[in-house]
Motif scaffolding. Structure first.
Motif, PDB file in Angstrom:
ATOM      1  N   UNK A   1       0.841  -1.204   0.000  1.00 31.13           N
ATOM      2  CA  UNK A   1       0.000   0.000   0.000  1.00 31.13           C
ATOM      3  C   UNK A   1       0.876   1.255   0.000  1.00 31.13           C
ATOM      4  N   UNK A   2       1.962   1.220   0.769  1.00 29.78           N
ATOM      5  CA  UNK A   2       2.873   2.377   0.816  1.00 29.78           C
ATOM      6  C   UNK A   2       3.562   2.579  -0.526  1.00 29.78           C
ATOM      7  N   UNK A   3       4.008   1.504  -1.144  1.00 28.61           N
ATOM      8  CA  UNK A   3       4.713   1.642  -2.423  1.00 28.61           C
ATOM      9  C   UNK A   3       3.785   2.172  -3.521  1.00 28.61           C
ATOM     10  N   UNK A   4       2.532   1.776  -3.496  1.00 30.03           N
ATOM     11  CA  UNK A   4       1.586   2.322  -4.471  1.00 30.03           C
ATOM     12  C   UNK A   4       1.334   3.788  -4.188  1.00 30.03           C
ATOM     13  N   UNK A   5       1.296   4.171  -2.916  1.00 29.13           N
ATOM     14  CA  UNK A   5       1.132   5.583  -2.570  1.00 29.13           C
ATOM     15  C   UNK A   5       2.317   6.404  -3.074  1.00 29.13           C
ATOM     16  N   UNK A   6       3.519   5.826  -3.048  1.00 23.94           N
ATOM     17  CA  UNK A   6       4.678   6.517  -3.629  1.00 23.94           C
ATOM     18  C   UNK A   6       4.405   6.879  -5.084  1.00 23.94           C
ATOM     19  N   UNK A   7       3.830   5.944  -5.817  1.00 23.52           N
ATOM     20  CA  UNK A   7       3.554   6.178  -7.234  1.00 23.52           C
ATOM     21  C   UNK A   7       2.397   7.156  -7.414  1.00 23.52           C
ATOM     22  N   UNK A   8       1.401   7.062  -6.549  1.00 25.92           N
ATOM     23  CA  UNK A   8       0.267   7.980  -6.671  1.00 25.92           C
ATOM     24  C   UNK A   8       0.681   9.410  -6.335  1.00 25.92           C
ATOM     25  N   UNK A   9       1.540   9.566  -5.335  1.00 24.15           N
ATOM     26  CA  UNK A   9       2.052  10.898  -4.993  1.00 24.15           C
ATOM     27  C   UNK A   9       2.904  11.451  -6.127  1.00 24.15           C
ATOM     28  N   UNK A  10       3.734  10.576  -6.707  1.00 20.69           N
ATOM     29  CA  UNK A  10       4.564  11.004  -7.841  1.00 20.69           C
ATOM     30  C   UNK A  10       3.691  11.434  -9.025  1.00 20.69           C
ATOM     31  N   UNK A  11       2.588  10.736  -9.224  1.00 15.68           N
ATOM     32  CA  UNK A  11       1.667  11.110 -10.299  1.00 15.68           C
ATOM     33  C   UNK A  11       1.067  12.483 -10.039  1.00 15.68           C
ATOM     34  N   UNK A  12       0.712  12.756  -8.794  1.00 12.07           N
ATOM     35  CA  UNK A  12       0.193  14.091  -8.463  1.00 12.07           C
ATOM     36  C   UNK A  12       1.276  15.152  -8.634  1.00 12.07           C
ATOM     37  N   UNK A  13       2.525  14.811  -8.290  1.00 12.10           N
ATOM     38  CA  UNK A  13       3.611  15.771  -8.491  1.00 12.10           C
ATOM     39  C   UNK A  13       3.721  16.157  -9.960  1.00 12.10           C
ATOM     40  N   UNK A  14       3.653  15.152 -10.815  1.00 12.87           N
ATOM     41  CA  UNK A  14       3.723  15.414 -12.259  1.00 12.87           C
ATOM     42  C   UNK A  14       2.520  16.224 -12.727  1.00 12.87           C
ATOM     43  N   UNK A  15       1.340  15.896 -12.208  1.00 13.82           N
ATOM     44  CA  UNK A  15       0.123  16.602 -12.594  1.00 13.82           C
ATOM     45  C   UNK A  15       0.157  18.036 -12.105  1.00 13.82           C
ATOM     46  N   UNK A  16       0.617  18.238 -10.867  1.00 16.07           N
ATOM     47  CA  UNK A  16       0.718  19.592 -10.304  1.00 16.07           C
ATOM     48  C   UNK A  16       1.681  20.438 -11.118  1.00 16.07           C
ATOM     49  N   UNK A  17       2.773  19.826 -11.550  1.00 15.63           N
ATOM     50  CA  UNK A  17       3.735  20.552 -12.395  1.00 15.63           C
ATOM     51  C   UNK A  17       3.074  20.985 -13.707  1.00 15.63           C
ATOM     52  N   UNK A  18       2.272  20.098 -14.287  1.00  7.13           N
ATOM     53  CA  UNK A  18       1.563  20.430 -15.529  1.00  7.13           C
ATOM     54  C   UNK A  18       0.538  21.528 -15.296  1.00  7.13           C
ATOM     55  N   UNK A  19      -0.255  21.394 -14.228  1.00  7.44           N
ATOM     56  CA  UNK A  19      -1.260  22.405 -13.916  1.00  7.44           C
ATOM     57  C   UNK A  19      -0.621  23.764 -13.625  1.00  7.44           C
TER      58      UNK A  19
ATOM     59  N   UNK B   1      -5.522  19.352  -6.997  1.00  6.22           N
ATOM     60  CA  UNK B   1      -4.469  18.344  -7.085  1.00  6.22           C
ATOM     61  C   UNK B   1      -3.523  18.431  -5.891  1.00  6.22           C
ATOM     62  N   UNK B   2      -3.192  19.646  -5.469  1.00  9.06           N
ATOM     63  CA  UNK B   2      -2.312  19.821  -4.306  1.00  9.06           C
ATOM     64  C   UNK B   2      -2.967  19.277  -3.036  1.00  9.06           C
ATOM     65  N   UNK B   3      -4.275  19.531  -2.894  1.00  7.84           N
ATOM     66  CA  UNK B   3      -4.994  19.029  -1.719  1.00  7.84           C
ATOM     67  C   UNK B   3      -5.044  17.505  -1.732  1.00  7.84           C
ATOM     68  N   UNK B   4      -5.307  16.926  -2.891  1.00  6.73           N
ATOM     69  CA  UNK B   4      -5.367  15.461  -2.999  1.00  6.73           C
ATOM     70  C   UNK B   4      -4.015  14.842  -2.693  1.00  6.73           C
ATOM     71  N   UNK B   5      -2.956  15.506  -3.121  1.00  2.72           N
ATOM     72  CA  UNK B   5      -1.609  14.995  -2.847  1.00  2.72           C
ATOM     73  C   UNK B   5      -1.357  14.938  -1.349  1.00  2.72           C
ATOM     74  N   UNK B   6      -1.736  15.987  -0.641  1.00  2.00           N
ATOM     75  CA  UNK B   6      -1.517  16.010   0.806  1.00  2.00           C
ATOM     76  C   UNK B   6      -2.300  14.910   1.512  1.00  2.00           C
ATOM     77  N   UNK B   7      -3.452  14.575   0.984  1.00  2.00           N
ATOM     78  CA  UNK B   7      -4.243  13.495   1.552  1.00  2.00           C
ATOM     79  C   UNK B   7      -3.485  12.176   1.467  1.00  2.00           C
ATOM     80  N   UNK B   8      -2.768  11.963   0.376  1.00  2.00           N
ATOM     81  CA  UNK B   8      -1.977  10.743   0.211  1.00  2.00           C
ATOM     82  C   UNK B   8      -0.719  10.768   1.063  1.00  2.00           C
ATOM     83  N   UNK B   9      -0.182  11.970   1.296  1.00  2.00           N
ATOM     84  CA  UNK B   9       1.047  12.086   2.088  1.00  2.00           C
ATOM     85  C   UNK B   9       0.832  11.573   3.514  1.00  2.00           C
TER      86      UNK B   9
END
Length: 471
Positions: A181-199, A230-238
């Protein structure tokens, strides 16, 4: 001159002469394992491989099939440092010691004493009395009460050993599930990082265009809304990741402040192929089922112990020793003292107390049998649930991958249309949100798949086998 050891040996030989006189029997029911009708195959096992003999060998470190070195290292720490497991280890050691204690009760006990007194009576001169004595007592197990007590304690110790194995497997399973579960969260957070950069890039471009009066303010606010969401969703995963990290620390016996699991973007492991053992093999492969069955065996012995209460307790006692007024000639034939005896204790009238004990023992046995059968039913339910879930997850992942591919293509087309001035930014934001949602859903499903595969291994007994209980 005779020593105390020689006295004890002579006493034991004398008491052994009584044994042919007392030939008892074991009262109470002989144990028979409760019969459970198991299905031939699992209901939800369509398409699953049935284990071959080599597949049924004890797997031991079952987590190694995921080929993750970090997970392997963490799992090894569970047995060494997990405090819940340490409690079960102590309980097993206590139960094992009780077996040794009950075995000792079947044998004679010998005590040796020595003493010296000096006394006077009236005007008489003081006199000395020196003594050395060995005493032996032996409860004869004519009705099998002591024998059944040993068997009961042994079955309880085996149940405790199975409980230890089950607790260990549970901790290892939880660790693997938390880790994935933690390793998948690493990937989900990274996806939000990429999305936040795009936004953020979109917002910067739209802010410049709005300042120039090229786009409407709604385009800018839409971009800002997507960014902030996206930033709020990322913090939820953090914070979710932090909690899994803390849980893993606890499982390996560390304070959360002392443990850190660095972020990893390594590929997630493939779902391993898990061969199914036959349903009947569950009775041998699951520690919780073995524990429940051993509890039934212990309860059966308790019935015999209670029934033995109707019969007298018979003990042999004997003593030998020396008593003299002078220490120098204490151990001599003329100062030898000895005695042999037997005693029987029988309750004449107890107002039905022992009858109630037998009734309680039988009720405890019936309860243990029901608990055993319920444990088997729950085990079967757990496997069927995990199989059904696995089958559906495989299809769900496939459909989500198709949806993600379509959403990604739609988002690409909308971006091109927006860049050509054909549509406003609202359409772009909507399709980007859909694409992000599908990608996050896919990662979440992959996490569920991994955790469910661990749950299935756990439901099948991990790498445990009932042969581990042989003593």
């Amino acid at each position: 001159m005779m020593s105390i050891d020689m006295l004890k040996n002579n006493l034991c030989k004398a008491l052994l002469c009584f044994l042919p006189i007392f030939s008892g029997c074991t009262v109470g029911p002989n144990y028979q394992k409760p019969n459970i009708s198991m299905p031939i195959q699992y209901k939800e096992a369509q398409g699953w491989k049935i284990a071959q003999p080599q597949d049924q060998e004890q797997r031991g470190a079952w987590w190694e099939i995921y080929q993750d070195t970090t997970l392997n290292g963490l799992e090894q720490q569970v047995v060494l440092s997990n405090q819940n497991i340490a409690q079960y280890v102590a309980r097993y050691e206590k139960a094992a010691a009780l077996v040794s204690q009950s075995k000792a009760s079947q044998l004679p006990s010998v005590n040796a004493t020595g003493g010296a007194t000096r006394s006077a009576d009236g005007n008489a001169s003081p006199s000395n009395v020196f003594s050395a004595k060995a005493t032996l007592s032996w409860e004869l197990d004519l009705w099998g009460k002591l024998k059944r007590t040993v068997a009961e304690n042994k079955a309880s110790a085996q149940a405790s050993a199975a409980d230890l194995a089950n607790a260990t497997l549970s901790a290892q399973t939880t660790l693997a599930q938390d880790y994935f579960a933690l390793r998948v969260l690493d990937k989900r957070i990274a996806l939000y990082d990429k999305t936040i950069e795009t936004y953020s890039r979109y917002r910067k471009v739209l802010a410049a265009k709005y300042k120039e009066g090229v786009v409407a303010k709604s385009d800018l606010t839409q971009a800002e809304q997507s960014l902030y969401s996206a930033q709020a969703s990322r913090e939820d995963l953090v914070w979710q990741r932090a909690q899994y990290e803390h849980a893993i620390a606890m499982l390996i016996g560390k304070m959360p402040a002392e443990f850190n699991l660095p972020v990893s973007q390594a590929a997630l492991p493939y779902i391993p192929e898990i061969p199914l053992t036959l349903p009947s093999r569950l009775l041998e492969r699951r520690a919780d089922i073995a524990s429940a069955e051993r509890s039934v065996a212990a309860a059966n012995e308790e019935i015999g112990i209670a029934i033995a209460g109707y019969f007298p307790d018979i003990s042999l006692t004997g003593s030998t020793g020396y008593s003299a007024s002078s220490l120098s000639n204490l151990i001599s034939a003329q100062n030898l003292l000895w005695s042999l005896g037997a005693s029987a204790t029988q309750s004449v009238f107890d107002f039905g107390a022992n009858k109630a004990k037998v009734k309680q023992a039988r009720a405890t046995y019936d309860e243990a049998v029901a608990a055993y059968k319920q444990t088997v039913l729950e085990a079967m339910q757990g496997i069927e649930d995990d199989l059904a879930k696995s089958n559906s997850l495989t299809k769900e992942v496939s459909h989500t991958q198709q949806a993600l591919a379509s959403a990604s293509e739609t988002a690409r087309i909308k971006r091109n249309q927006y860049n050509e001035g054909m549509i406003d930014y609202t359409d772009v934001a909507s399709t980007e949100a859909t694409r992000l949602s599908n990608e996050q859903s896919l990662l979440q499903l992959q996490s569920t798949q991994l955790q469910n595969s661990v749950a299935l291994i756990n439901a099948l007994g991990g790498g445990w086998d009932k042969a581990n209980l042989s003593q």
